[in-house]
Design an enzyme around this catalytic site. Sequence first.
Site, PDB file in Angstrom:
ATOM      1  N   ARG A 135       0.838  -1.211   0.000  1.00 45.85           N
ATOM      2  CA  ARG A 135       0.000   0.000   0.000  1.00 45.85           C
ATOM      3  C   ARG A 135       0.873   1.261   0.000  1.00 45.85           C
ATOM      4  NH1 ARG A 135      -4.706   1.660   4.424  1.00 45.85           N
ATOM      5  NH2 ARG A 135      -4.843   3.858   3.839  1.00 45.85           N
ATOM      6  N   ASN A 159     -10.560  -4.349  -0.907  1.00 44.90           N
ATOM      7  CA  ASN A 159     -10.435  -3.195  -1.804  1.00 44.90           C
ATOM      8  C   ASN A 159      -9.515  -3.471  -2.984  1.00 44.90           C
ATOM      9  OD1 ASN A 159     -12.021  -1.004  -1.083  1.00 44.90           O
ATOM     10  ND2 ASN A 159     -10.718  -0.506   0.673  1.00 44.90           N
ATOM     11  N   CYS A 196     -18.977  -1.694   1.126  1.00 39.43           N
ATOM     12  CA  CYS A 196     -18.058  -0.620   1.502  1.00 39.43           C
ATOM     13  C   CYS A 196     -18.728   0.138   2.638  1.00 39.43           C
ATOM     14  CB  CYS A 196     -17.849   0.300   0.306  1.00 39.43           C
ATOM     15  SG  CYS A 196     -16.806   1.721   0.693  1.00 39.43           S
ATOM     16  N   HIS A 225     -16.476   4.109  -4.173  1.00 38.82           N
ATOM     17  CA  HIS A 225     -15.563   5.250  -4.003  1.00 38.82           C
ATOM     18  C   HIS A 225     -15.706   6.262  -5.156  1.00 38.82           C
ATOM     19  CE1 HIS A 225     -12.705   3.172  -0.881  1.00 38.82           C
ATOM     20  NE2 HIS A 225     -13.955   3.265  -0.482  1.00 38.82           N
ATOM     21  N   TYR A 285     -14.483  10.331  -1.461  1.00 36.18           N
ATOM     22  CA  TYR A 285     -13.444   9.974  -2.446  1.00 36.18           C
ATOM     23  C   TYR A 285     -13.496  10.837  -3.710  1.00 36.18           C
ATOM     24  CZ  TYR A 285     -11.681   6.100   0.266  1.00 36.18           C
ATOM     25  OH  TYR A 285     -11.079   5.362   1.248  1.00 36.18           O
TER      26      TYR A 285
END
Length: 426
Positions: A92, A146, A167, A197, A245
């Site tokens: 990440r 995700n 989500c 998102h 987002y």
Amino acid sequence: MGLKIAVIGGGSVYTPELVEGFLAYVDELPVEELCLMDINRERLEIVGGLAERMVRANGDPFRITRTLCRAEALEGADFVVAQIRVGGMAARALDEGIPPRFGVVGQETTGPGGFAKALRTIPVMLELARDMEKLCPNTFLINFTNPSGVVTEALLRYSQVKVLGLCNVPIGLKHLIAHWLRVDPREIELDYVGLNHLSWVCGVRCAGEDVFPQVLARALEEARQGRFPFSPELLETMQMIPSSYLRYYYHPDEVLAEQKAAGHTRAEEVQAIDAELLKIYSDPLLAQKPAFLEKRGGAHYSTAAVALISAVYNDKGEVHIVNVRNQGAVPDLPEHVVVEVPARVDHQGARPLPCRPLPPAIRGLIQAVKAYEELTVEAAVTGDERLALQALLVHPLVPSFAVAQRLWEALKEAHRPYLPQFFRAP
Ligand code: G6P
């Protein structure tokens, strides 16, 4: 007979939240076994230990089991929850750190970071799906992994598994709006449309009455006070409420400047939070979810998951906002793609409710990101570099082909151990 719930990625620091959710629902969900599966033995022990103490403190309504073996977890499972992170936080950190070097927002689910995460994650999730097809073919998979929408689309396209993509953004928005209106979240209905998102609230009803003007006015007020991630002018212009987002799309320059000024990624912050959480979880006297977990972004995620599982199990016919195959609900998008919209949920799964045609103010962005998502799924499955480049090229946050090329080379090399599909011998 009680239910067996398998949690793939059960060593996640979020698991106590899930345990709390199942404990809160014992009256309507007769869970007998919550099976935590993870590839990380140490985490499984720490998180599993806390989970056991939480259940014991609540009178042992079900039992916690732990395993390193996915097949063992899936065998006899009535529901499977997936919450894995392929490559862990180190990967990440690369997803978030590499794009800003090329002037692009660095984010774990959005833009090139989310793209790289999808390429790493989809093959692993498809392996899980292959196991489910063999071991528990009728079981629902609740996916939190995700990028949730993209992963759900890959699973629906390339497996037979019954998947519901979830989500915490929709339930988070619902709770926020209910708080503004001072009502119970169960009393309000959202007109909500988009992709995971990448979604907007376009209407709100409370006990059947249109309360959107009040909600919009409050959102504007919050924005004026600096308590909302968008400017009042943007809200005034859009006349809709974007989920958080959207900030990456509407204000990328601001975000990029903030990311550069911070000098570190969210992944690095999360690594420190998780280390602290695991220390807290190791305390043999702790028997509840600690407040420190609020430092992570997944608020309400267990409520969303457990309420959804209950809606399926109890054949409730309730409306939940989930990631589901479009099937004509959003008329401006292909039938087979995954959208994040209100859907009626019962024993059979989720059927999206029909939406109005997309307003032009958001139509183009949704269609462009959906095209990127479709290409990303195909690239992840086939290992075709051309498709990977096309995906980056059509992404609205990638400014040019030259940048797409450079991003692709950098991400591919950085994640090489997790992208075998792109490194096959000719
Ligand atoms: C939000 C998103 C989730 C994401 C989380 C990240 O809740 O909806 O998809 O996983 O934020 O939080 P973190 O603490 O990992 O930055």
